[in-house]
Design a protein around this motif. Sequence first.
Motif, short mmCIF file in Angstrom:
data_model
loop_
_atom_site.label_atom_id
_atom_site.label_comp_id
_atom_site.label_asym_id
_atom_site.label_seq_id
_atom_site.Cartn_x
_atom_site.Cartn_y
_atom_site.Cartn_z
N THR A 1 27.86 47.03 43.88
CA THR A 1 27.01 46.71 42.73
C THR A 1 27.85 46.16 41.59
OG1 THR A 1 25.58 48.54 43.38
CG2 THR A 1 25.26 47.61 41.18
N ALA A 2 28.96 46.80 41.35
CA ALA A 2 29.83 46.34 40.27
C ALA A 2 30.28 44.91 40.54
CB ALA A 2 31.05 47.26 40.14
N VAL B 1 27.21 42.51 39.85
CA VAL B 1 26.83 42.28 38.46
C VAL B 1 28.00 41.77 37.63
CG1 VAL B 1 25.03 44.02 38.59
CG2 VAL B 1 27.27 44.64 37.72
N SER B 2 29.19 41.91 38.12
CA SER B 2 30.31 41.38 37.36
C SER B 2 30.42 39.87 37.53
CB SER B 2 31.63 42.00 37.83
OG SER B 2 31.69 43.35 37.50
N TYR B 3 30.27 39.41 38.75
CA TYR B 3 30.60 38.01 39.01
C TYR B 3 29.47 37.22 39.65
CZ TYR B 3 35.02 40.54 38.75
OH TYR B 3 36.04 41.37 38.37
N GLU B 4 28.44 37.89 40.12
CA GLU B 4 27.39 37.21 40.87
C GLU B 4 27.98 36.30 41.95
OE1 GLU B 4 24.02 35.51 39.09
OE2 GLU B 4 24.20 36.69 37.27
N PRO B 5 28.72 36.90 42.86
CA PRO B 5 29.36 36.08 43.89
C PRO B 5 28.35 35.54 44.90
CG PRO B 5 29.66 38.40 44.38
CD PRO B 5 28.98 38.34 43.05
N VAL C 1 42.04 42.73 37.71
CA VAL C 1 40.71 42.20 37.95
C VAL C 1 40.12 42.69 39.28
CG1 VAL C 1 39.50 40.09 38.60
CG2 VAL C 1 40.83 40.18 36.50
N GLY C 2 38.95 43.27 39.21
CA GLY C 2 38.25 43.71 40.41
C GLY C 2 38.64 45.09 40.90
N LEU D 1 36.13 32.69 41.13
CA LEU D 1 34.97 32.13 40.44
C LEU D 1 35.01 30.62 40.57
CD1 LEU D 1 34.95 34.22 37.12
CD2 LEU D 1 33.75 34.68 39.26
N PHE E 1 37.85 48.07 40.90
CA PHE E 1 36.79 49.01 40.55
C PHE E 1 37.12 50.44 41.00
CE2 PHE E 1 34.50 44.92 40.95
CZ PHE E 1 34.09 44.83 39.63
#
Lengths: 397, 397
Positions: free
Chosen positions: B297-298, B301-305, B231-232, B219, B234
Motif C-alpha cells: 500500500t505504501a 500511494v507513494s509512487y503510483e507505480p 528511498v522506498g 519514476l 518502508f
Amino acid sequence: MDPHPNRNRAAVLARALASAPTTRTALAEATGLSPATVSRMVDALIGEGLLQETAEVSSGRRGRRATLIEVVADGAVVAGVDLGASSTRIVLADLLGEPLHRRTCPTPTDRGAEGLATWLADEVVAAGRGLTDGLAAVAVGLPGAVRGEDRTVSSAPNLPQVEQPGFLDVLEKRLGPCLDLDNDSNYALLGEQRFGAARSARTAVMLTVGAGLGAGVALEGRLLRGRNGLVGEFGHLPVGPLGTPLEHLVTGSGIMRRAAELGMDIASPAALFAEDADGQLVAMRRHVEHALLVVLTAAVVSYEPDMIVLGGRIGRSLTPHLPELRENLRRIVPSAPPVVPAQLSDLSGALGAAVAALHRVYLGLGLADHDLVGVPSPRALGSAVGDGPVTGSGAES
Amino acid sequence: MDPHPNRNRAAVLARALASAPTTRTALAEATGLSPATVSRMVDALIGEGLLQETAEVSSGRRGRRATLIEVVADGAVVAGVDLGASSTRIVLADLLGEPLHRRTCPTPTDRGAEGLATWLADEVVAAGRGLTDGLAAVAVGLPGAVRGEDRTVSSAPNLPQVEQPGFLDVLEKRLGPCLDLDNDSNYALLGEQRFGAARSARTAVMLTVGAGLGAGVALEGRLLRGRNGLVGEFGHLPVGPLGTPLEHLVTGSGIMRRAAELGMDIASPAALFAEDADGQLVAMRRHVEHALLVVLTAAVVSYEPDMIVLGGRIGRSLTPHLPELRENLRRIVPSAPPVVPAQLSDLSGALGAAVAALHRVYLGLGLADHDLVGVPSPRALGSAVGDGPVTGSGAES
DNA sequence: CTCATCTGCTTTCAGACTGAACGTATTGAA
DNA sequence: TTCAATACGTTCAGTCTGAAAGCAGATGAG
C-alpha cells in the motif's frame, strides 16, 4: 531554422523571473549564455513588452552602472483558487507572483455541481473585474484526488459536487481553457514552497491533517502527481487494528468517532492537543501521534524530503508537540528532516494555486518545464493574511 | 559555437540505442529532426565508429531499400556486479546491453573491507580479461544504502565491510574512475525493467524481501535515489506492536526470531509459504502477508507505480499467494497495479548494474540524462540463467 | 525492355543563431 | 588628468539547421 526555437529566449526569461531585478551580466552568468545573446534576448523581450529596464544600480563597485532588468509585472494577472469544503479563497497575483488581491467567502455547499461551478466562476471573474486583459490563467484546488490525464476528480467526500463531470465542464466553459485543476494539498505545498515554510526545500512533503488526511509531494521542485492523484495519500495504510486505514486514526472525524466509542465527550479534535488535557485525552493523543509518526516515517522513506510541512486544522493544533514528534521520528529514521508547521495558514492552497496558474502562463511564454522550478522566486509574504486588496499594489476598482 | 553541442548527435545516438536496428528515416521520425540532419549525424557517428551500416531492409514496398543502422555493439564492454552477502554475480555486457558473460562465486565474507575490495576487483578484471580495451565502466550493487553525494554506504548489516571507506577507496583505485555504486535493490529494479518483469513499466517499484527488506523505485524510467539511499525503505515503518519496525515482521531473520518466540521450530522462512503449512504456520503467514500489504500500500500511494515487482527469497516464496495478496491490495486501493514476481531470479541485480554501467558510458558519449530512459531497449533475456559465456556471443578467451 | 513512380538518402542553399572579439560608456583611483 | 576596471552593446565569422531539390536504387505497368 533553429531546432530549439526561443530556447535561449525562454532561458533568459526564466532567469529574469527567478531573480526578480537582475542585470544583463548576471543573466548571462546564470544562463551560461554569452553576453551577446543575452543582450539580444533582453532586447527582444523588451520589445515584446515582457521585460523593462528600470533603474541603474549603483553597485558601489566602480565601472559603468548596470541597468536593472525586470519583468513587467502587470503583463498578466492570474487567479489561484482554493475551493474548500467550508470556505473558498481566491488570490490574484501578477506575473511576478506578487499577490494583488485576496478574498474569502463561504462555499455554497448546498448547490449542485453546475451551480457550484457557476458560482465559483462568477466569484473569480468578479475578483478579476477591472483588469485590462482579464485573467491569463486560473488554477483551482479541490478537496479530492485529481487524475492528471482527464482531470476527473475522485475521493472528494467533503465536497462531492466536484466529482461530477458537469462541474468541470461549466468551470471550463466559464473560465476558459487556461484552467489548472489539482488536489488542494498539492497546491498548498506549492504555496508553502514559494511563500511559506518550505522556501528552502526543493524536495518537500506537505501533510494536511484536518477533516481528511491530504498530502502533496514535490521532488526537486516539481510536484509529483500520480496518474490518479493518489501520491502521498498515506491515509490508506492499513495499520490500525483489523486493518483500519490510518486515515481513520488521525483525521477529525476519525478522532470524534473514536472518542464517542470510548464514551468521551469532547467538543472538537483540538481538545486532544490542549495543554490541560487529562489522562484519557493524553492517551488518545498519543495514539494519534503514533499514527502520525507512521505517516511521517512513510513520507521520509518514500521521498527523503528536505522538509515536511504540517498543515490543516489538526496539523496546526499539533504545533506545540512538534519537537517531541520530531524526536520520535529521528529515533526511527536518524536522517529525518525538519517537521515544521505551515506558515500561510489557510491561504497556502490559494497562493499555491496562483503559482500553478502562473506556471501555465510561463509555459505559454515559452518556458520549458524545468524552468518552472523555483519560479516565481520564493519570498516571504509581506502583508498579513486578510481580505481585500493588498496595500500598495494595483487591484483597483 | 552551438550552445547545445552534440545535442542532435546525442539524440540520434539515443534513438539508435533505443530501437536497435533502425533506418535513417525512422530515426528522423523518432527524433523529429530533418532527414538531412539525421543523415549528417549518422555519418558522423559512423565516422566515430559508434554506428555501422549493416544490411539493407527489403520492406516489400517498392522504392529504394533502406539501409539498416546499428550501434557497434562491441564498441565497449561494461561489467555489472551484484555483491551479495552470500554470493557475488558478475555480468559483462556489450554496448547494446546484450549480456556476454556471467559468473557467480561465493562472497568471501571473512575478508576485511580492503581484502574484499581487492578480491572483487580481481574477479571483475578476470572476467573482463581478453577484451581489447578493458572495461568501459563498472557498476557494483551493494546490500546497503548508498548516499548519492559521497557514495558512503550505510545500513549494510549483512556485509558490513562495504561500509568502511577503505572498501570504496580500493575498489576505485583498482577499477578506475568509471565506477557506479548503488543499492542492490535499485539495480535489481533496473534489471527487471530492461530484461525482466517490469519491461512495460516506466514507473515501478521493486521490493526485495529476503534477509532484509529492500526497495528500488523508478519514476518515469528514472531511478529515484534519495540523498541517503533511504528511498522506498518502508521497513522502517513503526507499525508493529510497540512500534516495532515493519522490517522485523517480514524478513527472514524476523520471521525466524518470531517463530522461536512462539516456540515453533521451522527450518526456514519458506516453511510459512509451503502448501502443507499447518494452522499456526498459516496464522503466522497471514501476519507476514499483512505486513507486506502495508508495504505494498505504501508503495502504491507513494509512487503510483505501473507495476510492483517482488524479489528476494521470501518474495519468491510468496508467488503462489500473489493473487490473494493483490486482491487484498485492491480492496485498499482499487487502482493498485499488478504485483508480479521477479523474472530474473538472482541475476536481476547484476544485470541492472550492467545497465547502470552502460548509462555511465552513454553519458560519456554525450547522451543527456533523459535519453537514458528506456535505454538500452528492454528485451526478453534469451538464454537461461547460468554461468559461463553466453551462447553465440563473443566473450572469447 | 522502357519508363514512370516510389522510397530512401544526399546535397545545396539560404537563414538563423551563436560566441569571440572589439568598441563604447561610466566610474573611481592614481 | 589619465588610466584602469567594469558593464554593456555591436560586429563578424563560423556553425548548425531545415526546406527543397537532386540523386540512387527498386519495383511494377505497359
